[in-house]
Design a protein around this motif. Structure first.
Motif, short mmCIF file in Angstrom:
data_model
loop_
_atom_site.label_atom_id
_atom_site.label_comp_id
_atom_site.label_asym_id
_atom_site.label_seq_id
_atom_site.Cartn_x
_atom_site.Cartn_y
_atom_site.Cartn_z
N LEU A 568 0.83 -1.20 0.00
CA LEU A 568 0.00 0.00 0.00
C LEU A 568 0.87 1.26 0.00
N LYS A 569 1.91 1.26 0.82
CA LYS A 569 2.79 2.43 0.87
C LYS A 569 3.48 2.65 -0.48
N THR A 570 3.89 1.56 -1.12
CA THR A 570 4.54 1.69 -2.43
C THR A 570 3.58 2.28 -3.45
N VAL A 571 2.35 1.78 -3.47
CA VAL A 571 1.35 2.28 -4.42
C VAL A 571 1.06 3.76 -4.16
N LEU A 572 0.91 4.15 -2.88
CA LEU A 572 0.63 5.55 -2.56
C LEU A 572 1.81 6.45 -2.89
N ARG A 573 3.01 5.95 -2.66
CA ARG A 573 4.21 6.75 -2.96
C ARG A 573 4.29 7.02 -4.47
N MET A 574 4.05 5.99 -5.27
CA MET A 574 4.06 6.16 -6.72
C MET A 574 2.91 7.05 -7.18
N ALA A 575 1.74 6.91 -6.55
CA ALA A 575 0.58 7.72 -6.93
C ALA A 575 0.84 9.20 -6.66
N LEU A 576 1.53 9.51 -5.57
CA LEU A 576 1.86 10.91 -5.27
C LEU A 576 2.72 11.51 -6.37
N VAL A 577 3.68 10.74 -6.83
CA VAL A 577 4.55 11.23 -7.91
C VAL A 577 3.74 11.43 -9.19
N ARG A 578 2.89 10.45 -9.47
CA ARG A 578 2.13 10.53 -10.71
C ARG A 578 1.07 11.63 -10.67
N ALA A 579 0.57 11.95 -9.47
CA ALA A 579 -0.45 13.00 -9.33
C ALA A 579 0.13 14.37 -9.60
N GLY A 580 1.45 14.50 -9.51
CA GLY A 580 2.11 15.75 -9.89
C GLY A 580 1.74 16.95 -9.04
N GLY A 581 1.50 16.73 -7.73
CA GLY A 581 1.22 17.85 -6.84
C GLY A 581 -0.24 18.25 -6.76
N GLU A 582 -1.13 17.53 -7.44
CA GLU A 582 -2.56 17.85 -7.37
C GLU A 582 -3.08 17.62 -5.95
N PRO A 583 -4.04 18.44 -5.49
CA PRO A 583 -4.54 18.29 -4.12
C PRO A 583 -5.34 17.01 -3.92
N VAL A 584 -5.88 16.43 -4.99
CA VAL A 584 -6.64 15.19 -4.89
C VAL A 584 -5.98 14.13 -5.76
N VAL A 585 -5.66 12.99 -5.14
CA VAL A 585 -5.08 11.87 -5.89
C VAL A 585 -6.24 11.04 -6.43
N ASN A 586 -6.41 11.06 -7.74
CA ASN A 586 -7.51 10.35 -8.38
C ASN A 586 -7.13 8.92 -8.72
N ALA A 587 -8.11 8.16 -9.13
CA ALA A 587 -7.88 6.76 -9.48
C ALA A 587 -6.89 6.64 -10.64
N ALA A 588 -6.82 7.67 -11.50
CA ALA A 588 -5.90 7.62 -12.64
C ALA A 588 -4.45 7.56 -12.22
N ALA A 589 -4.15 7.99 -10.99
CA ALA A 589 -2.77 7.96 -10.50
C ALA A 589 -2.39 6.60 -9.96
N LEU A 590 -3.35 5.69 -9.81
CA LEU A 590 -3.08 4.35 -9.30
C LEU A 590 -2.69 3.42 -10.45
N PRO A 591 -2.03 2.30 -10.16
CA PRO A 591 -1.74 1.33 -11.21
C PRO A 591 -3.04 0.90 -11.89
#
Length: 665
Positions: A568-591
């Motif tokens: 879970l931590k790995t997925v969230l860490r990658m999602a933060l990078v992929r979200a590019g600083g957006e205030p809401v991490v959407n499903a598109a940022a997940l694998p």
């Protein structure tokens, strides 16, 4: 700065090359230290025969720019290179300076027959001598291991370099980062161990001069603040600079450390068990640490403050605050029922009822001397729970020593646990080694992957648990160590006992308290846990504060999480990078495949199997790595910190994905 001399015979090199040593490295009777370096070279794809005449090189403007970046170091060492190159032998030597990527920036030759050979093997400006290009060699290996290294003759991975003896030492900037390498190379027939001592000494002197220059640039206000702390504080105060050297200290600190005048070779690592990296990280993050004075046993709360400009720490001002003596009493029933919430327990996040029940049970047993057995799947937080139990135990002021029983061969695990006498085996340390049992004396020994321990070591461990007695490898004298044991495994130990792979007497001896952390797929607090982890990872990675969208939470809930909280931590860490600083991490940022289909989860009784990353996750990880490298300007250490992984792990991931490290800006 430690030194390392690597040597080998041509026969050993030939055996390694044909794969004769691949089965059991620990059983090789000759020069085992070199084998792991050769294995690393082979994994990197380095050529074993040597490069063509040219090989990778840098020239023109690119070389000039690299020299400009290392101008402060060059200013300090250029005159001494002539001294290093000078040699009383007809064949001569070459002295050189390389940057942190192994590219040679400048050379000095003493002449003689060796000059032509140096040109032939590309010991010239612009040539790259990292381990990827050349395999094991003093320049590249010193960079990888951050240590002064001598590589003699056939210890070089590439056959083309077997006629060389190379001595190299890394040079660190005032902030403790390796920026270059000093090297002296000559014919192997002229090997002289004193050359390595000289090279390491000169590198150390260059570092000291760079620190002096940096201190001169620090604002007067910052220097005045340091002086004020040192003169006005009643308690012990030390000024520590990289790589862990005490530069100054006040009277209270002198009294504590038993010093009359100069700090000399005082090391916070030896005295308090705290490394420069730990102090620097605590200072930059504003965290307090706990430490124990090795000589007196007194415990201290450590407050660290960075000295320097921006987010760099030229030094760390360390204040030691005496810690109140722990009252070793059983936790009151009402406190146990409410559950542990602060201290080390806070790292075990979540409100899941089963999870909280496990923590309450752990809190009840923590103050007792009973052994603890953690039976949970991989990635659920077994070591975090072990550390929390230690922090709430009667031996909390002692060390917490962790050993992964599945990461070492039987011979290495025995030496790691019990230590070894001088000369106990080929490659043994000259002064011997105390081992983890000695290190854990008065504290807690955490044995992870306990079920992987060989049967012979199980018998030896059982004896230690009975009376505390043990002997180092190659030694008959009985030593003693008293510690609290916490064991952990993701295997079904009862099944292992039935199968005869785990001793029943040891199993029953370990059953003081048996705790089970629920797997993530069975927890009802996943949304709460995900939000909490995302908040912490945002701060850790330097990302803006973010939250998870409803769709993203739904996808997380639908996933089976075979890797549990670690996954879970790995997925969230990658999602933060992929979200590019957006205030809401959407499903598109997940694998893309996360939560789309049920995943097979191996039962606890199965051996831990590393999951194969799907193409979507691989692409996401590679994108995150490249993004972090871009944001850090090519600084691998800083990129690793952004991703929350070790620098060595980042290098392995770069190699696995076939990525190319960008030039450092």
């Amino acid at each position: 700065m430690g030194t390392l001399t690597l040597s080998a015979s041509a026969h050993l090199w030939e055996q390694f090359l044909v794969g004769a040593l691949d089965e059991d490295v620990a059983s090789v009777p000759e020069a085992p230290p070199i084998l792991s370096r050769w294995q690393r070279s082979r994994a990197l794809g380095a050529p074993s025969t040597g490069l063509p005449d040219e090989g990778p090189s840098v020239a023109g403007v690119a070389l000039i720019e690299r020299r400009a970046r290392l101008e402060p170091v060059w200013h300090e060492v250029r005159d001494i290179l002539d001294v290093l190159a000078a040699a009383p032998m007809p064949s001569g030597r070459v002295a050189l300076l390389a940057d942190r990527e192994g590219v040679i920036l400048a050379t000095r030759s003493s002449g003689g027959d060796f000059r032509d050979h140096a040109d032939y093997v590309r010991l010239v400006a612009g040539a790259c001598w990292d381990e990827v290009s050349r395999g094991t060699n003093a320049i590249g290996t010193a960079l990888v291991e951050s240590s002064a290294v001598a590589v003699v003759g056939p210890a070089h991975y590439a056959q083309r370099h077997h006629g060389l003896v190379c001595y190299a030492a890394p040079v660190r900037d005032p902030f403790g980062e390796v920026v270059g390498v000093l090297d002296v190379t000559g014919p192997a027939s002229g090997a002289d161990p004193l050359v390595l001592v000289a090279v390491a000494s000169i590198a150390h002197s260059a570092e000291a001069r760079l620190r002096e220059v940096a201190w001169a640039r620090v604002a007067a206000a910052a220097r005045g603040g340091v002086d004020a702390h040192l003169s006005r504080e009643d308690g012990p105060v030390l000024l520590v600079e990289p790589p862990g050297r005490v530069r100054r200290l006040n009277g209270a600190a002198r009294s504590l450390l038993g010093l009359e005048s100069s700090p000399g070779d005082v090391s916070p690592t030896r005295m308090l068990g705290l490394s420069w990296r730990a102090l620097k990280d605590a200072a930059l993050r504003g965290h307090a640490l706990e430490a124990r004075h090795q000589a007196s046993g007194a415990t201290w709360r450590v407050h660290a403050e960075a000295v320097g400009e921006g987010d760099s720490a030229l030094a760390v001002l360390v204040r030691l605050e005496p810690r109140a003596t722990r009252v070793t009493a059983r936790m009151p029933p009402e406190a146990a029922e409410s559950g542990p919430d602060g201290g080390a327990w806070a790292a075990l996040k979540g409100s899941d009822p089963e999870h909280r029940a496990t923590l309450r049970e752990a809190a009840r047993f923590a103050p007792t001397p009973l052994p603890v057995l953690l039976l949970s799947e991989t990635g659920t937080g077994k070591e975090l729970l072990a550390r929390a139990v230690h922090a709430a135990s009667a031996v909390a002021s002692g060390p917490f020593v962790a050993v992964n029983c599945g990461a070492l061969s039987a011979a290495l695990l025995e030496s790691e646990l019990f230590g070894h006498a001088p000369g106990a085996f080929t490659g043994a340390r000259a002064g011997g080694a105390e081992g983890k049992l000695a290190a854990a004396d008065g504290g807690t020994l955490f044995l992870d992957e306990l079920a992987e321990m060989p049967a012979a070591l199980q018998v030896m461990l059982l004896r230690v648990l009975e009376d505390g007695g043990y002997s180092r490898v190659g030694e008959s004298r009985v030593r003693h160590s008293r510690f609290r044991l916490i064991g952990a495994t993701c295997r079904d130990l009862e099944a292992a006992v039935s199968a005869g792979t785990f001793r029943s007497d040891l199993y029953y001896r370990l059953q003081g308290a048996v705790l089970r952390l629920p797997p993530l797929r069975e927890r009802v607090d996943l949304p709460e846990l995900a939000r909490s982890l995302l908040s912490g990872l945002s701060v850790e990675g330097g990302h803006p504060a973010s939250t998870l969208s409803a769709e993203a939470l739904a996808r997380l809930r639908a996933h089976a999480w075979p890797g549990n909280v670690r996954e879970l931590k790995t997925v969230l860490r990658m999602a933060l990078v992929r979200a590019g600083g957006e205030p809401v991490v959407n499903a598109a940022a997940l694998p893309p495949e996360l939560g789309r289909a049920p995943a097979h989860v191996p039962p606890v009784s199965s051996p831990p199997v590393e999951p194969v990353a799907s193409p979507g996750l691989r692409e996401l990880e590679a994108h995150a790595i490249l993004d972090a490298l871009s944001r850090s300007g090519g600084n691998v250490a800083r990129a690793a910190r952004l991703l929350g992984i070790a620098r060595s792990t980042l290098y392995r991931m770069v190699e696995r994905f076939g990525l190319v490290l960008p030039p450092r800006s």
